[in-house]
Design a protein around this motif. Structure first.
Motif, PDB file in Angstrom:
ATOM      1  N   ILE A 103      44.851  47.666  36.518  1.00  0.00           N
ATOM      2  CA  ILE A 103      44.381  46.366  36.038  1.00  0.00           C
ATOM      3  C   ILE A 103      43.116  46.514  35.187  1.00  0.00           C
ATOM      4  CG2 ILE A 103      43.046  45.835  38.121  1.00  0.00           C
ATOM      5  CD1 ILE A 103      44.041  42.864  37.663  1.00  0.00           C
TER       6      ILE A 103
ATOM      7  N   ILE B 211      42.961  46.557  31.284  1.00  0.00           N
ATOM      8  CA  ILE B 211      42.973  45.324  30.497  1.00  0.00           C
ATOM      9  C   ILE B 211      41.638  44.617  30.700  1.00  0.00           C
ATOM     10  CG2 ILE B 211      44.147  43.136  30.056  1.00  0.00           C
ATOM     11  CD1 ILE B 211      46.579  44.310  31.525  1.00  0.00           C
TER      12      ILE B 211
ATOM     13  N   LEU C 296      38.935  41.671  31.042  1.00  0.00           N
ATOM     14  CA  LEU C 296      39.010  40.294  31.502  1.00  0.00           C
ATOM     15  C   LEU C 296      39.111  39.374  30.295  1.00  0.00           C
ATOM     16  CD1 LEU C 296      39.017  38.514  34.005  1.00  0.00           C
ATOM     17  CD2 LEU C 296      36.526  38.445  33.862  1.00  0.00           C
TER      18      LEU C 296
ATOM     19  N   ARG D 278      45.211  39.442  30.954  1.00  0.00           N
ATOM     20  CA  ARG D 278      44.403  39.373  32.183  1.00  0.00           C
ATOM     21  C   ARG D 278      43.562  38.110  32.127  1.00  0.00           C
ATOM     22  NH1 ARG D 278      40.042  43.788  34.366  1.00  0.00           N
ATOM     23  NH2 ARG D 278      39.615  42.772  36.374  1.00  0.00           N
TER      24      ARG D 278
ATOM     25  N   GLU E 151      44.312  38.577  38.189  1.00  0.00           N
ATOM     26  CA  GLU E 151      45.430  37.766  37.699  1.00  0.00           C
ATOM     27  C   GLU E 151      45.891  38.275  36.337  1.00  0.00           C
ATOM     28  OE1 GLU E 151      46.181  33.153  38.001  1.00  0.00           O
ATOM     29  OE2 GLU E 151      44.764  33.589  36.371  1.00  0.00           O
ATOM     30  N   VAL E 152      47.178  38.628  36.264  1.00  0.00           N
ATOM     31  CA  VAL E 152      47.759  39.157  35.031  1.00  0.00           C
ATOM     32  C   VAL E 152      49.104  38.486  34.794  1.00  0.00           C
ATOM     33  CG1 VAL E 152      48.615  41.233  33.868  1.00  0.00           C
ATOM     34  CG2 VAL E 152      46.609  41.383  35.336  1.00  0.00           C
TER      35      VAL E 152
ATOM     36  N   VAL F 201      50.031  42.635  40.958  1.00  0.00           N
ATOM     37  CA  VAL F 201      48.972  43.626  41.135  1.00  0.00           C
ATOM     38  C   VAL F 201      49.009  44.099  42.586  1.00  0.00           C
ATOM     39  CG1 VAL F 201      46.499  44.072  40.974  1.00  0.00           C
ATOM     40  CG2 VAL F 201      47.552  42.422  39.419  1.00  0.00           C
TER      41      VAL F 201
ATOM     42  N   LEU G 280      49.248  47.697  38.149  1.00  0.00           N
ATOM     43  CA  LEU G 280      50.097  46.656  37.574  1.00  0.00           C
ATOM     44  C   LEU G 280      51.549  47.077  37.687  1.00  0.00           C
ATOM     45  CD1 LEU G 280      48.061  45.993  34.334  1.00  0.00           C
ATOM     46  CD2 LEU G 280      48.158  44.543  36.368  1.00  0.00           C
TER      47      LEU G 280
END
Length: 110
Positions: free
Chosen positions: A9, A12, A14, A31, A36-37, A92, A97
């Motif tokens: 994660i 990526i 924010l 992201r 949270e993605v 996640v 990911l």
């Protein structure tokens, strides 16, 4: 579902995005929060703009070419009945990911 590990994660930023190349085209990972993605098509249906280069805000992304705004939950363009992008299950786990390979395999090349 067939979950495929596609990275960490932290790869990526924010409120940023990264692209994953698949056999049927590129998928953008957005992201939107600390953990949270969202995964969606990287191509805007309006003029083909690269959504991964757009502005990520809330749970939406704005196309960098013509400012269409897409809901990353549904793929629907706001204010445009015909505008929609494909979205794909992503989760996640322990900072990794995972994307649903079955859903990616079902998309058609454009």
């Amino acid at each position: 579902m067939s979950w495929i590990d596609i990275g960490h994660i932290e790869d990526i930023p924010l409120h940023g995005a990264r692209v994953v190349k698949t056999p049927v085209g590129c998928v953008a990972l957005f992201r939107t929060g600390a953990a949270e993605v969202f995964a969606a098509d990287d191509r805007c249906p309006h003029k083909g703009g690269p959504l991964s280069e757009g502005i990520v805000h809330g749970q939406s992304v704005t196309c960098p070419l013509h400012n269409w705004v897409f809901d990353l939950n549904t793929g629907q363009a706001q204010g445009a009945d015909e505008g929609r992008i494909g979205t794909y299950p992503v989760r996640v786990e322990s900072g990794r990911l995972l994307i649903d390979g079955d859903a990616i395999g079902k998309r058609s090349a454009a």
